[in-house]
Design an enzyme around this catalytic site. Structure first.
Site, PDB file in Angstrom:
ATOM      1  N   ASN A 211       0.851  -1.192   0.000  1.00  0.00           N
ATOM      2  CA  ASN A 211       0.000   0.000   0.000  1.00  0.00           C
ATOM      3  C   ASN A 211       0.885   1.241   0.000  1.00  0.00           C
ATOM      4  O   ASN A 211       2.107   1.145  -0.062  1.00  0.00           O
ATOM      5  CB  ASN A 211      -0.955  -0.019   1.199  1.00  0.00           C
ATOM      6  CG  ASN A 211      -0.209  -0.168   2.515  1.00  0.00           C
ATOM      7  OD1 ASN A 211       0.601   0.677   2.889  1.00  0.00           O
ATOM      8  ND2 ASN A 211      -0.482  -1.268   3.227  1.00  0.00           N
ATOM      9  N   ASP A 280      -4.637  -6.466   4.544  1.00  0.00           N
ATOM     10  CA  ASP A 280      -5.781  -7.253   4.995  1.00  0.00           C
ATOM     11  C   ASP A 280      -5.833  -8.613   4.311  1.00  0.00           C
ATOM     12  O   ASP A 280      -6.438  -9.554   4.835  1.00  0.00           O
ATOM     13  CB  ASP A 280      -7.084  -6.503   4.714  1.00  0.00           C
ATOM     14  CG  ASP A 280      -7.216  -5.252   5.558  1.00  0.00           C
ATOM     15  OD1 ASP A 280      -6.785  -5.275   6.730  1.00  0.00           O
ATOM     16  OD2 ASP A 280      -7.736  -4.247   5.045  1.00  0.00           O
ATOM     17  N   LYS A 290       9.868 -16.633 -10.802  1.00  0.00           N
ATOM     18  CA  LYS A 290       9.102 -15.540 -11.368  1.00  0.00           C
ATOM     19  C   LYS A 290       7.991 -16.064 -12.275  1.00  0.00           C
ATOM     20  O   LYS A 290       8.230 -16.921 -13.139  1.00  0.00           O
ATOM     21  CB  LYS A 290      10.021 -14.615 -12.165  1.00  0.00           C
ATOM     22  CG  LYS A 290       9.287 -13.467 -12.847  1.00  0.00           C
ATOM     23  CD  LYS A 290      10.228 -12.637 -13.710  1.00  0.00           C
ATOM     24  CE  LYS A 290       9.452 -11.578 -14.487  1.00  0.00           C
ATOM     25  NZ  LYS A 290      10.322 -10.777 -15.362  1.00  0.00           N
TER      26      LYS A 290
END
Length: 403
Positions: A211, A280, A290
């Site tokens: 975030n 969350d 990858k």
């Protein structure tokens, strides 16, 4: 308060030196004893006689002007000071002091003093953002210097941005608040745990979910708590912010790691402030190699992470537990719901959609809600100022019998 305090005001060479005249006058009006040191460059903007008239004290401009043979002037002045204020602080003087250069009356006295030091920078917006200047300020912060951040607005150079010397009234208010907080012993010796920054939830060795949290609010809280005499543990997600002085830093990446570290230290805590922006959700499936790009859309199934704050609320014994909530609508309603649902003692909520609030920026707009029904709205302030006010509110709330 500054009444009867011995204050040395260091004035360096910038156009904002004219504001130092008003600062001198207002300090004297409040009953402070003020002695001014001017750099050679500062004298190009303001005549020393002006400060002499305002302070009713001699003005110091030359390291080698020893008027009293029984004293070394810069040492005597350094010892006399209860408070040392550097305003305006130019990029040049910040660089000198951060690197131990003492080549004039101001820097020699500043290097020798043991007084509380407050620094109010003033310079062009691009100079202020220069990495070298930022590094020097971080260095001085680690030494215990306390910065009064410049304001934003129209600058003498014609630019509009951050770099304007803060108003004298604000400088004095910050000094008074900080000096008054030193008299409070409420947080001395208390064990305070603070979480800060984002978490990162990897999907493969290259990619992760995160975030926009910068960690600035949590680090400001940790710095204030340490200055109030608490034993501070900072559990932080990935961030490049410097560790505040005397703070124990524990670095984590994932929500699971933060959960483990917080729970590990929780029982010994008096206060926990959970300001971190914890993920969350995390990917159910992760990859050791990858992931290669494929045709079409990609669907990533997510699962809930452990709710750290809810767990702390359930396990709470003697702890005073504070949460943070970043919202985009119905801020107070959601804050009160979270306060009750997670068994918190207080919560700090903010609307991150407002200009100047939320992630990455240096300012915030918040509301403090306590389980006892207290509600305090804090307008746009620096995160450092917000942190100070939060601890004042916490102290008032806890004095009602929580701890």
């Amino acid at each position: 308060m500054v009444q009867n305090k011995n204050i040395v005001l260091g004035v360096s060479g910038g156009i904002a030196a004219y504001k130092a005249c008003a600062l001198t006058s207002k300090l004297v009006q409040k009953g402070a004893n003020v002695k001014v040191i001017m750099t050679e460059s500062a004298q190009k903007f303001v005549n020393p006689l002006t400060f002499q008239a305002l302070s009713r004290q001699p003005v110091y401009i030359d390291t080698f002007d020893e008027k009293d043979p029984n004293k070394i002037a810069h040492i005597d002045l350094a010892d006399w000071a209860d408070i040392f204020v550097l305003a305006p602080a130019t990029a040049n003087v910040l660089g000198k002091v951060a690197n131990g250069i003492a080549d004039d009356m101001l820097t020699t006295t500043l290097t020798a003093t043991r007084a509380s030091i407050y620094v109010a920078p003033a310079m062009n917006v691009h100079m202020y953002a220069n990495p070298a200047v930022q590094k020097n300020m971080q260095t001085l912060t680690s030494f215990g210097y306390q910065f009064i951040e410049p304001g934003e607005g129209f600058l003498a150079c014609g630019y509009v941005g951050k770099g304007r010397l803060e108003e004298p009234e604000t400088i004095i208010r910050v000094i008074e608040e900080q000096e008054n907080s030193k008299d409070s012993t409420f947080f001395h010796g208390k064990e305070i745990l603070i979480t800060a920054g984002p978490t990162q939830e990897s999907i493969d060795p290259v990619r992760f979910f995160t975030n926009h949290s910068s960690g600035k609010m949590g680090y400001a809280l940790a710095e204030v708590a340490s200055k109030l005499g608490a034993n501070v543990t900072l559990v932080t997600g990935p961030t490049k912010l410097p560790t505040p002085p005397k703070v124990k830093r524990i670095e984590v990446k994932t929500a699971e790691e933060m959960y483990d570290q917080v729970l590990l230290h929780y029982d010994a805590c008096d206060i926990v402030v959970k300001s971190a922006a914890v993920a969350d959700y995390k990917p159910i499936k992760t990859f050791d190699q990858k992931m290669k790009k494929q045709d079409g859309n990609l669907v990533v199934e997510m699962e809930r992470t452990k709710d750290i704050l809810k767990t702390l609320g359930k396990k709470k014994k003697q702890q005073y537990l504070v949460g943070f909530a970043a919202e985009t609508n119905d801020v107070i309603r959601y804050g009160k719901e979270k306060l009750a649902k997670k068994n918190l003692d207080a919560i700090v909520v903010n609307d991150i959609s407002q200009e100047g609030a939320g992630f990455s920026v240096d300012t915030n707009i918040v509301t403090f809600l306590s389980a006892k029904g207290k509600e305090e709205i804090m307008p746009l302030l620096s995160k450092s100022e917000i942190a100070k006010k939060i601890f004042v509110l916490m102290e008032n709330d806890m004095k009602d019998g929580t701890l």
